[in-house]
Design a protein around this motif. Sequence first.
Motif, PDB file in Angstrom:
ATOM      1  N   GLU A 143      -4.626 -10.407   0.194  1.00  0.00           N
ATOM      2  CA  GLU A 143      -4.675 -10.920  -1.132  1.00  0.00           C
ATOM      3  C   GLU A 143      -4.058 -12.596  -1.369  1.00  0.00           C
ATOM      4  O   GLU A 143      -4.582 -13.162  -2.184  1.00  0.00           O
ATOM      5  N   GLU A 164     -10.677  -8.646   3.241  1.00  0.00           N
ATOM      6  CA  GLU A 164     -10.601  -7.588   4.251  1.00  0.00           C
ATOM      7  C   GLU A 164     -11.029  -8.036   5.567  1.00  0.00           C
ATOM      8  O   GLU A 164     -10.277  -7.856   6.583  1.00  0.00           O
ATOM      9  N   GLN A 223      -2.628  -6.308   3.953  1.00  0.00           N
ATOM     10  CA  GLN A 223      -3.091  -6.325   2.478  1.00  0.00           C
ATOM     11  C   GLN A 223      -2.384  -7.606   2.055  1.00  0.00           C
ATOM     12  O   GLN A 223      -2.818  -8.165   1.277  1.00  0.00           O
ATOM     13  N   PRO A 231       1.032  -1.279   0.021  1.00  0.00           N
ATOM     14  CA  PRO A 231       0.066  -0.055   0.025  1.00  0.00           C
ATOM     15  C   PRO A 231       0.839   1.327   0.231  1.00  0.00           C
ATOM     16  O   PRO A 231       1.834   1.146   0.505  1.00  0.00           O
ATOM     17  N   ASN A 244      -1.067  -1.952   7.913  1.00  0.00           N
ATOM     18  CA  ASN A 244      -1.846  -1.838   6.710  1.00  0.00           C
ATOM     19  C   ASN A 244      -1.189  -3.007   5.626  1.00  0.00           C
ATOM     20  O   ASN A 244      -1.954  -3.806   4.670  1.00  0.00           O
TER      21      ASN A 244
END
Length: 471
Positions: free
Chosen positions: A444, A413, A440, A3, A436
């Motif tokens: 994924e 999420e 992430q 991110p 974060n």
Amino acid sequence: MNPTLRRSCRMIVSTSAITALLVTAAASPAVLAVQPPTEASVSANAAAAPSTTAVGTLRNGAAWRAEVPAAWNGKLVLFAHGFRPGPANPAWDNGFAPTASELISRGYAVASSSYATTGWALGTAAQDQLGTLAAFEERFGDAQRVVVVGRSMGGLVTSLMAEIPDSGIDGAVSTCGLVGGGVSLNNYQLDAAYAATELLLPGRDVRLTGFTTPEQSAETIAALKSALTQAGESAAGRARLALVAALLNTPTALDGVDVDDPEALAAAQAQLVVDTLPTVIERRHTIVNAAGGDSGWTAGVDYARLLQPSAQRHVVEHMYAVAGLTLADDLSTLTANADIEPNVQGLEWMLQTSTPAGELQVPLLATHTVMDILAPVEFQEEYAETVRQAGRNSLFRQAFVDRAGHCNFTVAENIAAIEAMDQRLETGHWGSVATNSALQGAAESLKLDGAAFVEFRPDEFVNDRHWAGKS
């Protein structure tokens, strides 16, 4: 994907898309946002996971439901739903169902309750959830680990549960939560409505508080819709709309809008105000009825001081300059005429039942989309400050998703956040699990429906205040 740093000035979504999300929220208040991901968006084995379903009713009438997979891993996710206007009040939440299915396929049990009442159910919601936990464990035996998860109003319920000593829960995940608390919720919406009526309908006696039925707010909503729409037709009106937008914490990062063009940004925000403010006023009666009075107030508020730390102040100042108006004059008018006092009983009830103290007893991870109309992301700034002042910051983490919409999270999420909490409880420390970037990567890796965790720092929530009494 790593991110990237995202500040509130970046562009991400169109105003038309946000308006569509708001319309969906108004049409389906039980979900309060976009349509949830379909079952087809989760892994194929999720829906087919064998499980045992149990249902029941608590003494106060709250219904509960639990699903336990055949290969239960001993862990329970206890879900707290968001605001429901009624009359429907099921124990199982359709918006969370895709996430629940994925959790069950991974060995977790999932349980939830309806709460004893619809509307602003904070009077009993936390205890209804704990009652559901007790009923679950009576039926299935003690869970090895209990993680409470909530969204929207349920995110506030979850945060409040995390402050109850010896509650039997181990960790909490608050998603899109109204974690600024019910008093701040009422006041930021009231600030915007008050400014709109005072500046766009001068001399009109427009009721702004104390609604106990939808019919009582209908005239106010009609007057505001007309005034807000007409304001967009003049430079003076557009300037005042920009002030209302700032007080409403209206999102600023809008796709197709040049954030360096304050007039374009103000125009986009004005449409969001038109779409949002009547909606929140329409629901105000449910909070008033639950509390036994309206907790909102303007009396004693210095609106110049309130606007000063706002990240949107420069847009407001620009629009006033374009219109040839003096912002200080309008702010002085607002301050001078601010005479709405809270109902003391209602305020005390809201402080007791609907306001986090930050005194966390268990770890809590809060997630929020960076552009949320119905629960401004600035709430997270206020909540972090509350937790920090209580000295419980070591138990707290926040994460943000680069998406517009209230509670508009993917299944991936949600699962990543819940499993990050599970790891925190397993190891006894956060490490990097709730960053974060880690979230992430974890989301994924699930190969479900995508993820967009991003580095983000919310702006100041300017509408918080304490009632000191004013006659």
